[in-house]
Design a protein around this motif. Structure first.
Motif, PDB file in Angstrom:
ATOM      1  N   VAL A 132       0.858  -1.183   0.000  1.00 51.19           N
ATOM      2  CA  VAL A 132       0.000   0.000   0.000  1.00 51.19           C
ATOM      3  C   VAL A 132       0.895   1.235   0.000  1.00 51.19           C
ATOM      4  CG1 VAL A 132      -1.796   1.278   1.214  1.00 51.19           C
ATOM      5  CG2 VAL A 132      -1.831  -1.227   1.216  1.00 51.19           C
ATOM      6  N   CYS A 133       0.659   2.137  -0.946  1.00 52.34           N
ATOM      7  CA  CYS A 133       1.541   3.289  -1.139  1.00 52.34           C
ATOM      8  C   CYS A 133       0.720   4.575  -1.166  1.00 52.34           C
ATOM      9  CB  CYS A 133       2.307   3.119  -2.446  1.00 52.34           C
ATOM     10  SG  CYS A 133       3.453   4.462  -2.822  1.00 52.34           S
ATOM     11  N   GLY A 134       1.227   5.601  -0.479  1.00 49.99           N
ATOM     12  CA  GLY A 134       0.525   6.878  -0.439  1.00 49.99           C
ATOM     13  C   GLY A 134       1.096   7.924  -1.359  1.00 49.99           C
ATOM     14  N   ALA A 135       2.114   7.564  -2.159  1.00 53.30           N
ATOM     15  CA  ALA A 135       2.746   8.545  -3.044  1.00 53.30           C
ATOM     16  C   ALA A 135       1.825   8.899  -4.209  1.00 53.30           C
ATOM     17  CB  ALA A 135       4.065   7.998  -3.570  1.00 53.30           C
ATOM     18  N   PRO A 136       1.712  10.178  -4.558  1.00 50.31           N
ATOM     19  CA  PRO A 136       0.828  10.583  -5.650  1.00 50.31           C
ATOM     20  C   PRO A 136       1.327  10.167  -7.028  1.00 50.31           C
ATOM     21  CG  PRO A 136       2.060  12.477  -4.831  1.00 50.31           C
ATOM     22  CD  PRO A 136       2.352  11.344  -3.899  1.00 50.31           C
ATOM     23  N   ASN A 137       2.629   9.875  -7.150  1.00 51.28           N
ATOM     24  CA  ASN A 137       3.190   9.589  -8.479  1.00 51.28           C
ATOM     25  C   ASN A 137       3.410   8.105  -8.753  1.00 51.28           C
ATOM     26  OD1 ASN A 137       5.329   9.487  -6.582  1.00 51.28           O
ATOM     27  ND2 ASN A 137       6.847   9.903  -8.179  1.00 51.28           N
ATOM     28  N   GLY A 157      -7.015  -1.401   6.743  1.00 58.27           N
ATOM     29  CA  GLY A 157      -7.572  -2.734   6.570  1.00 58.27           C
ATOM     30  C   GLY A 157      -6.982  -3.554   5.448  1.00 58.27           C
ATOM     31  N   VAL A 158      -6.078  -2.976   4.666  1.00 60.52           N
ATOM     32  CA  VAL A 158      -5.488  -3.707   3.536  1.00 60.52           C
ATOM     33  C   VAL A 158      -4.055  -4.103   3.875  1.00 60.52           C
ATOM     34  CG1 VAL A 158      -4.794  -3.566   1.114  1.00 60.52           C
ATOM     35  CG2 VAL A 158      -6.948  -2.557   1.845  1.00 60.52           C
ATOM     36  N   PRO A 159      -3.701  -5.399   3.771  1.00 57.07           N
ATOM     37  CA  PRO A 159      -2.338  -5.847   4.084  1.00 57.07           C
ATOM     38  C   PRO A 159      -1.296  -5.200   3.171  1.00 57.07           C
ATOM     39  CG  PRO A 159      -3.844  -7.717   3.978  1.00 57.07           C
ATOM     40  CD  PRO A 159      -4.596  -6.537   3.450  1.00 57.07           C
ATOM     41  N   SER A 160      -0.159  -4.854   3.766  1.00 62.97           N
ATOM     42  CA  SER A 160       0.951  -4.253   3.021  1.00 62.97           C
ATOM     43  C   SER A 160       2.245  -4.898   3.478  1.00 62.97           C
ATOM     44  CB  SER A 160       0.992  -2.742   3.274  1.00 62.97           C
ATOM     45  OG  SER A 160       2.009  -2.128   2.503  1.00 62.97           O
ATOM     46  N   ASN A 161       3.046  -5.350   2.522  1.00 64.94           N
ATOM     47  CA  ASN A 161       4.292  -6.071   2.821  1.00 64.94           C
ATOM     48  C   ASN A 161       5.481  -5.358   2.179  1.00 64.94           C
ATOM     49  OD1 ASN A 161       2.966  -8.523   4.042  1.00 64.94           O
ATOM     50  ND2 ASN A 161       2.035  -8.539   2.020  1.00 64.94           N
ATOM     51  N   GLY A 162       6.089  -4.451   2.953  1.00 64.71           N
ATOM     52  CA  GLY A 162       7.201  -3.685   2.411  1.00 64.71           C
ATOM     53  C   GLY A 162       6.807  -2.245   2.159  1.00 64.71           C
ATOM     54  N   MET A 163       7.739  -1.471   1.582  1.00 59.47           N
ATOM     55  CA  MET A 163       7.471  -0.058   1.315  1.00 59.47           C
ATOM     56  C   MET A 163       8.155   0.376   0.027  1.00 59.47           C
ATOM     57  SD  MET A 163       8.025   3.254   3.799  1.00 59.47           S
ATOM     58  CE  MET A 163       9.779   3.478   3.624  1.00 59.47           C
ATOM     59  N   ILE A 164       7.412   1.056  -0.841  1.00 59.51           N
ATOM     60  CA  ILE A 164       8.011   1.699  -2.009  1.00 59.51           C
ATOM     61  C   ILE A 164       8.574   3.029  -1.532  1.00 59.51           C
ATOM     62  CG2 ILE A 164       7.613   2.577  -4.329  1.00 59.51           C
ATOM     63  CD1 ILE A 164       5.191   0.709  -4.519  1.00 59.51           C
ATOM     64  N   CYS A 165       9.854   3.294  -1.810  1.00 63.74           N
ATOM     65  CA  CYS A 165      10.563   4.387  -1.142  1.00 63.74           C
ATOM     66  C   CYS A 165      10.733   5.628  -2.014  1.00 63.74           C
ATOM     67  CB  CYS A 165      11.951   3.914  -0.713  1.00 63.74           C
ATOM     68  SG  CYS A 165      11.944   2.480   0.373  1.00 63.74           S
ATOM     69  N   SER A 166      10.784   6.756  -1.349  1.00 65.02           N
ATOM     70  CA  SER A 166      11.164   8.020  -1.983  1.00 65.02           C
ATOM     71  C   SER A 166      12.664   8.219  -1.814  1.00 65.02           C
ATOM     72  CB  SER A 166      10.426   9.190  -1.342  1.00 65.02           C
ATOM     73  OG  SER A 166      10.884   9.395  -0.011  1.00 65.02           O
ATOM     74  N   PRO A 172      12.482   1.592  -5.960  1.00 64.51           N
ATOM     75  CA  PRO A 172      13.189   0.967  -4.839  1.00 64.51           C
ATOM     76  C   PRO A 172      12.193   0.489  -3.798  1.00 64.51           C
ATOM     77  CG  PRO A 172      13.375   3.350  -4.688  1.00 64.51           C
ATOM     78  CD  PRO A 172      12.602   3.061  -5.940  1.00 64.51           C
ATOM     79  N   VAL A 173      12.377  -0.754  -3.335  1.00 64.54           N
ATOM     80  CA  VAL A 173      11.460  -1.351  -2.361  1.00 64.54           C
ATOM     81  C   VAL A 173      12.238  -1.750  -1.109  1.00 64.54           C
ATOM     82  CG1 VAL A 173       9.889  -3.270  -1.907  1.00 64.54           C
ATOM     83  CG2 VAL A 173       9.930  -2.212  -4.178  1.00 64.54           C
ATOM     84  N   ALA A 174      11.758  -1.280   0.039  1.00 68.38           N
ATOM     85  CA  ALA A 174      12.286  -1.741   1.326  1.00 68.38           C
ATOM     86  C   ALA A 174      11.487  -2.976   1.726  1.00 68.38           C
ATOM     87  CB  ALA A 174      12.134  -0.647   2.382  1.00 68.38           C
ATOM     88  N   LEU A 175      12.167  -4.112   1.827  1.00 68.60           N
ATOM     89  CA  LEU A 175      11.493  -5.356   2.172  1.00 68.60           C
ATOM     90  C   LEU A 175      11.215  -5.426   3.668  1.00 68.60           C
ATOM     91  CD1 LEU A 175      13.661  -7.771  -0.019  1.00 68.60           C
ATOM     92  CD2 LEU A 175      11.440  -6.774  -0.598  1.00 68.60           C
ATOM     93  N   THR A 176      10.323  -6.312   4.055  1.00 67.05           N
ATOM     94  CA  THR A 176      10.033  -6.531   5.472  1.00 67.05           C
ATOM     95  C   THR A 176      11.334  -6.862   6.217  1.00 67.05           C
ATOM     96  OG1 THR A 176       7.817  -7.337   4.966  1.00 67.05           O
ATOM     97  CG2 THR A 176       8.725  -7.924   7.109  1.00 67.05           C
ATOM     98  N   GLY A 177      11.591  -6.158   7.295  1.00 70.73           N
ATOM     99  CA  GLY A 177      12.823  -6.338   8.062  1.00 70.73           C
ATOM    100  C   GLY A 177      13.870  -5.284   7.792  1.00 70.73           C
ATOM    101  N   ALA A 178      13.713  -4.529   6.698  1.00 75.51           N
ATOM    102  CA  ALA A 178      14.671  -3.467   6.376  1.00 75.51           C
ATOM    103  C   ALA A 178      14.639  -2.375   7.438  1.00 75.51           C
ATOM    104  CB  ALA A 178      14.352  -2.869   5.005  1.00 75.51           C
TER     105      ALA A 178
END
Length: 208
Positions: free
Chosen positions: A128-133, A162-171, A141-147
């Protein structure tokens, strides 16, 4: 684990983060060129600050650094020469990889959030990502779980509205990349980046 270096910003200091520990629980032990940060109750090491880092080896680049063999050797040499006996358990897999956004849909319960399916080479993760672009077809670039992020925050599996998210797309800003733009948005990578490979290592190699 992550490594951070910016000789222009903080001088010849290599920052190593190993664990997420609350600031009020951190204690510092200094020996020579090395400061060890640890949990005051458990004694677990949270990280190290290596001062005059280039006395112990070569440091390439600025910002977050890939955990290369050269960096491992520098860290172990600095610890040993300054009286620390701890053997670091280095990660066997990268914490930050290049991902490919295969699909993007609007979050069912939040207008400013997107639910993305991201190919990380080994698997496809829902993030799940909140970035507008953010958009389908991007390399990111993706930060994996545990990063562990430069701020010390550890990436965990979570639910956003309520929506599962695994990791983060990074700025670029979240990755502490020099001259990162101030406006909100994830870092969209050039096509020459290879999906599934260590992002920090590729960034370093492509800079040469």
């Amino acid at each position: 684990m992550n490594a951070f270096y910016n000789d222009l910003g903080i001088g010849d200091v290599l920052l190593i983060s190993l664990k997420e520990i609350e600031k009020e629980k951190r204690v510092v032990e200094r020996k020579g060129d090395v400061a060890r940060l640890y949990h005051k109750d458990s004694g677990e090491t949270a990280g190290y600050h290596i001062f005059q880092a280039t006395r112990y080896g070569t440091v390439e680049g600025r910002g977050m650094l890939p955990i290369t063999n050269e960096l491992k050797e520098l860290l172990q040499k600095a610890l040993e020469e300054n009286g620390f006996q701890e053997q670091i358990q280095f990660p066997t897999q990268p914490a930050f990889v290049v991902g490919f956004v295969k699909d993007k849909k609007k979050h069912p319960d939040a207008d400013k959030l997107s639910v993305c399916q991201v190919d990380t080479g080994e698997e496809t993760l829902q993030i799940v990502c909140g970035a507008p672009n953010v958009d389908k077809g991007q390399k990111v670039p993706v930060a994996l779980t545990g990063a562990v992020m430069p701020t010390g925050m550890k990436i965990k599996k979570s639910k956003l509205r309520g929506v599962p998210s695994n990791g983060m797309i990074c700025s670029a800003k979240e990755l502490a990349i020099a001259d990162a733009p101030q406006e909100k948005g994830i870092l969209v990578l050039e096509d020459k980046y290879e999906v599934g490979i260590d992002f920090l290592l590729q960034k370093q190699r492509l800079a040469h």
